[in-house]
Scaffold this motif. Structure first.
Motif, PDB file in Angstrom:
ATOM      1  N   MET A 165     -35.328 -18.815 -30.116  1.00  0.00           N
ATOM      2  CA  MET A 165     -35.844 -20.096 -30.588  1.00  0.00           C
ATOM      3  C   MET A 165     -36.385 -20.973 -29.465  1.00  0.00           C
ATOM      4  N   GLY A 166     -36.400 -20.456 -28.256  1.00  0.00           N
ATOM      5  CA  GLY A 166     -36.965 -21.236 -27.153  1.00  0.00           C
ATOM      6  C   GLY A 166     -36.056 -22.338 -26.671  1.00  0.00           C
ATOM      7  N   LEU A 167     -34.775 -22.287 -27.047  1.00  0.00           N
ATOM      8  CA  LEU A 167     -33.848 -23.329 -26.630  1.00  0.00           C
ATOM      9  C   LEU A 167     -33.221 -22.996 -25.286  1.00  0.00           C
ATOM     10  N   VAL A 168     -33.230 -21.722 -24.952  1.00  0.00           N
ATOM     11  CA  VAL A 168     -32.741 -21.266 -23.656  1.00  0.00           C
ATOM     12  C   VAL A 168     -33.827 -20.348 -23.106  1.00  0.00           C
ATOM     13  N   ARG A 169     -34.074 -20.469 -21.817  1.00  0.00           N
ATOM     14  CA  ARG A 169     -35.101 -19.620 -21.235  1.00  0.00           C
ATOM     15  C   ARG A 169     -34.457 -18.348 -20.691  1.00  0.00           C
ATOM     16  N   ALA A 170     -34.980 -17.194 -21.092  1.00  0.00           N
ATOM     17  CA  ALA A 170     -34.428 -15.922 -20.621  1.00  0.00           C
ATOM     18  C   ALA A 170     -34.843 -15.716 -19.169  1.00  0.00           C
ATOM     19  N   ASP A 171     -33.941 -15.101 -18.380  1.00  0.00           N
ATOM     20  CA  ASP A 171     -34.309 -14.761 -17.004  1.00  0.00           C
ATOM     21  C   ASP A 171     -35.304 -13.602 -17.015  1.00  0.00           C
ATOM     22  N   ALA A 172     -35.155 -12.718 -17.987  1.00  0.00           N
ATOM     23  CA  ALA A 172     -36.089 -11.598 -18.123  1.00  0.00           C
ATOM     24  C   ALA A 172     -36.068 -11.152 -19.578  1.00  0.00           C
ATOM     25  N   GLY A 173     -37.114 -10.438 -19.978  1.00  0.00           N
ATOM     26  CA  GLY A 173     -37.193  -9.958 -21.346  1.00  0.00           C
ATOM     27  C   GLY A 173     -37.869 -10.954 -22.261  1.00  0.00           C
ATOM     28  N   GLU A 174     -38.177 -10.497 -23.471  1.00  0.00           N
ATOM     29  CA  GLU A 174     -38.840 -11.394 -24.413  1.00  0.00           C
ATOM     30  C   GLU A 174     -38.504 -11.003 -25.841  1.00  0.00           C
ATOM     31  N   VAL A 175     -38.820 -11.921 -26.747  1.00  0.00           N
ATOM     32  CA  VAL A 175     -38.631 -11.665 -28.171  1.00  0.00           C
ATOM     33  C   VAL A 175     -40.014 -11.656 -28.799  1.00  0.00           C
ATOM     34  N   ARG A 176     -40.332 -10.581 -29.536  1.00  0.00           N
ATOM     35  CA  ARG A 176     -41.674 -10.467 -30.118  1.00  0.00           C
ATOM     36  C   ARG A 176     -41.592 -10.446 -31.629  1.00  0.00           C
ATOM     37  N   TRP A 177     -42.614 -11.009 -32.251  1.00  0.00           N
ATOM     38  CA  TRP A 177     -42.773 -10.912 -33.704  1.00  0.00           C
ATOM     39  C   TRP A 177     -44.186 -10.392 -33.950  1.00  0.00           C
ATOM     40  N   GLN A 178     -44.266  -9.292 -34.668  1.00  0.00           N
ATOM     41  CA  GLN A 178     -45.541  -8.631 -34.931  1.00  0.00           C
ATOM     42  C   GLN A 178     -46.288  -8.335 -33.626  1.00  0.00           C
ATOM     43  N   GLY A 179     -45.511  -7.896 -32.649  1.00  0.00           N
ATOM     44  CA  GLY A 179     -46.102  -7.452 -31.395  1.00  0.00           C
ATOM     45  C   GLY A 179     -46.433  -8.544 -30.403  1.00  0.00           C
ATOM     46  N   ARG A 180     -46.323  -9.830 -30.844  1.00  0.00           N
ATOM     47  CA  ARG A 180     -46.669 -10.911 -29.911  1.00  0.00           C
ATOM     48  C   ARG A 180     -45.423 -11.699 -29.539  1.00  0.00           C
ATOM     49  N   PRO A 181     -45.289 -12.073 -28.258  1.00  0.00           N
ATOM     50  CA  PRO A 181     -44.106 -12.841 -27.869  1.00  0.00           C
ATOM     51  C   PRO A 181     -44.038 -14.147 -28.665  1.00  0.00           C
ATOM     52  N   LEU A 182     -42.823 -14.517 -29.060  1.00  0.00           N
ATOM     53  CA  LEU A 182     -42.644 -15.781 -29.779  1.00  0.00           C
ATOM     54  C   LEU A 182     -42.974 -16.939 -28.850  1.00  0.00           C
ATOM     55  N   ASP A 183     -43.810 -17.859 -29.317  1.00  0.00           N
ATOM     56  CA  ASP A 183     -44.049 -19.081 -28.544  1.00  0.00           C
ATOM     57  C   ASP A 183     -43.857 -20.273 -29.476  1.00  0.00           C
ATOM     58  N   GLN A 184     -44.152 -21.446 -28.935  1.00  0.00           N
ATOM     59  CA  GLN A 184     -43.902 -22.677 -29.688  1.00  0.00           C
ATOM     60  C   GLN A 184     -44.571 -22.639 -31.072  1.00  0.00           C
TER      61      GLN A 184
END
Lengths: 394, 304
Positions: free
Chosen positions: B48-67
């Motif tokens: 949900m973008g409330l904590v910033r990951a040191d590495a890695g990402e979360v994707r939805w339909q192949g695109r990283p989740l952004d605001q």
């Protein structure tokens, strides 16, 4: 599958602001405080009118005087800026009764050996008026007896070195008045902002909000929303104050008054932006309403100091204290309007004060925004500013 | 596909996540399990973008989740949050608007959801006047009001009574049926077992097990067969090739079969001893799987 669209930054800020306005405008404490302030203003005006008209008239009973003495008494009164009403009385007994009953402030028994009857003691002004009038008549009489018909006394020409003094005075009073209101509104709305920030932290709703927007958008929305309300209230107060002042004839130069009100409102905007941001950032460091007073204390203290200096500046607008503090960001919104009303502020000083204030607002929003962002999701005890800066997220 | 990929996060010296990854297909429900402090909430907060990951990402339909894409995600935080003094209907509509609905659409959706969750009559009340269970429903309405494409729910069932659990479960199943990938964390493993298509178990900052409950069972339990024969010849099973007797108490035997061993030959052998009352592959509960997975030393961790 959805009919949603992406709200713009401005759209989000507007949504937050609209919620603040909608929530506050239905809030009892807000409504009550607004009404109280307006009632106070009108009350002060009415009080001024009552006091102003009641105090300045002196009633003098006169036994055995003639039209010349009456005229002399009134003329003397005028010279001393006191309205004198002369009441003709039949004899000394009537005069004593009138004085005892406080129908008149004093009674003059005219004659070759004039006597002034008073209840306990004559006030200086009254004594001066009566003495002056009696002496003037006696001199005129003796001169006439000596055959001097016309006396060539040079008349003193009065030249005002500061012709605007009266207008200045009114502007200063208006500015002091303005500073009092400005101070009250800054405190009030600063509290609103701070409480709102803590409410969001305490209820944890901030986590949901931050899943849809950035911290600065939330902060901006809150400040702008309450700012619109505060400005509306300020303008309303200004309009009521000017209207009442004109209606009750408290001021003579409406143009000056409106100008001063405009200056106060302009400084209110600058002051509000700064204090609102500082209050919000301070509030973001705690998670409970009970802890709020502690973190708001330093800023409140600055506001109080600014207020005191502002009032002091009315008496000494060109003193070193007023000149320096009217440039200091945070203090200037409460000092500069008084200086501007009281006299001539060099343009460069005014410009410098505005620029410094704007720079300070920019700094607080940038640095404060980072603290705010870092602190929002940290609940628990009181957070240190350094920790909040380190916890900054996006 | 909703993909969590290689998430790392440290808070100071504490390494909370060390490569968390799993995927959730549209229309499926993913149960996210792990002991307290395992990092479930941190994982969801990263999404949900409330904590910033040191590495890695979360994707939805192949695109990283952004605001912007996060606005299409319905989220329920672990620490419930609503404005206590705001009216229920206005509040839900407000979250609809924050997720991009127009004012009229948000008001309409708010009414619809509150009606559906049985709160239609309370829409004019302040949230703080509602019971905790009802506040939880408002929270759910706030998450669902914008018809999200993805649902991420942190402990949505905690604090609900059994009837509340059922109605929430029903609402989530509805969403999954409509094609929404649903991720939720829970300690109620029976519930996870009942509702979820797949399960992930988080321990020590890593996914120690992911897959369908069925897959986990097979993987974790091996091939365990329980055979109950009330009048056994002693150690009838011990002689069978490819069979190891794990336990045998008064005819209630637990047998481990080698990969190539035919269970039907075991059944035939069992039938030769007399009556067979029970013959079935052992089904460990999710609770047992969870205990096994969480307790297992790091070396045995199962790749996702």
């Amino acid at each position: 599958m959805t009919e949603t669209r992406d709200p713009s930054s401005a759209g989000l800020v507007r949504l937050v602001a609209a919620r603040e306005v909608a929530t506050r405008i239905r809030d009892k404490s807000f409504i009550i405080s607004s009404v109280v302030i307006l009632v106070l203003i009108v009350g002060v005006m009415v009080f001024q009118v009552l006091v102003g008209s009641g105090d300045e008239e002196r009633r003098v009973g006169l036994v055995g005087g003639d039209a010349a003495l009456t005229a002399a008494l009134e003329a003397q009164g005028e010279a001393l800026e006191v309205e004198v009403a002369v009441v003709d009385l039949d004899d000394e007994a009537a005069a004593r009764t009138a004085v005892d009953d406080e129908d008149v402030d004093a009674a003059l028994l005219a004659g070759s050996d004039p006597e002034l009857l008073v209840l306990d003691s004559a006030d200086g002004t009254l004594e001066a008026i009566v003495n002056g009038a009696v002496a003037q008549l006696a001199i005129a009489e003796q001169l006439a007896e000596a055959g001097v018909a016309e006396l060539a006394v040079p008349e003193v020409t009065v030249t005002a070195t500061d012709a605007d003094a009266a207008a200045d005075q009114q502007r200063v009073i208006a500015a002091i008045f303005g500073v009092v209101i400005l101070y009250s509104l800054l405190i009030l709305f600063g509290q609103f902002i701070a409480q709102g920030v803590v409410e969001e932290k305490a209820s944890r709703v901030v986590e949901l909000l931050l899943a849809t927007m950035r911290p600065w958008q939330l902060l901006a929305g809150k400040i702008i929303g309450l700012g619109v309300l505060a400005l509306g209230q300020m303008v309303l107060i200004g309009a009521v104050a000017v209207g009442a002042a004109l209606a009750f004839d408290v001021v003579e130069v409406p143009g000056d008054l409106i100008g001063t009100v405009g200056i106060v409102i302009a400084w209110f905007l600058l002051g509000y932006a700064w204090y609102a941001a500082v209050f919000a950032v301070a509030a973001s460091l705690v998670s409970r309403q009970e802890d709020l007073a502690t973190v708001l204390m330093p800023t409140s203290a600055v506001l109080i100091v600014a207020f005191v200096i502002g009032i002091q500046a009315a008496g000494d607008p060109d003193g070193a204290l007023a000149r320096i503090t009217s440039l200091v960001p945070g203090l200037s919104p409460l000092v500069m309007p008084v200086r501007q009303a009281a006299g001539d502020v060099p343009l460069w000083e005014l410009g410098l004060a505005v620029v410094l204030m704007v720079v300070a607002i920019g700094l607080v929003v940038r640095l404060g925004g980072r603290i705010y962002a870092g602190a929002l999701l940290r609940t628990g005890g009181k957070l240190k500013m350094r920790e909040a800066l380190a916890a900054e997220r996006v | 596909m909703l993909e969590f990929d290689g998430l790392h996060k440290s808070f100071g010296d504490v390494r909370v996540l060390e490569g968390v990854g799993f995927g959730v297909a549209p229309g499926s429900m993913f149960g996210f399990c792990g002991s307290n402090g395992a990092g479930k909430t941190t994982t969801m907060r990263i999404a949900m973008g409330l904590v910033r990951a040191d590495a890695g990402e979360v994707r939805w339909q192949g695109r990283p989740l952004d605001q912007a894409t996060r606005r299409r995600v319905g989220y329920m935080p672990e620490e419930r949050g609503l404005y206590p003094k705001m009216k229920v209907g206005e509040q839900v509509a407000y979250f609809g608007k924050l997720h991009g609905l127009g004012a009229a659409a948000a008001a309409k959706a708010s009414d619809e959801w509150l009606e559906r969750l049985g709160l239609g009559a309370r829409r004019g009340d302040a949230v703080e006047k509602l019971s905790l269970g009802n506040q939880q429903r408002v929270q759910l309405a706030a998450a669902l009001v914008s018809r999200p494409e993805v649902l991420i729910l942190d402990e949505p069932f905690s604090g609900l009574d059994p009837i509340g659990v059922d109605s929430l479960a029903e609402a989530l199943l509805d969403q999954a049926r409509a094609g929404v990938p649903v991720v939720f964390s829970s300690h109620q493993l029976d519930l996870v077992e009942r509702l979820c298509d797949s399960v992930g178990i988080l321990a020590r900052g890593r996914m120690v097990a992911t897959g369908t409950v069925e897959e986990l069972r097979r993987r974790e339990a091996g091939r365990l067969l329980r055979v109950v024969t009330p009048d056994p010849a002693s150690s009838w099973a011990g002689a069978l090739p490819g069979v190891r007797v794990v336990s045998d108490r008064a005819g209630d035997a637990l047998l481990e079969l080698d990969a190539g061993t035919d269970d039907q030959s075991v059944l035939a052998a069992a039938l030769r001893t007399g009556r067979v009352e029970h013959f079935a592959w052992q089904q460990p509960t999710l609770v047992e799987l969870f205990r096994g997975a969480v307790a297992a030393p790091a070396a045995e961790e199962v790749a996702a």
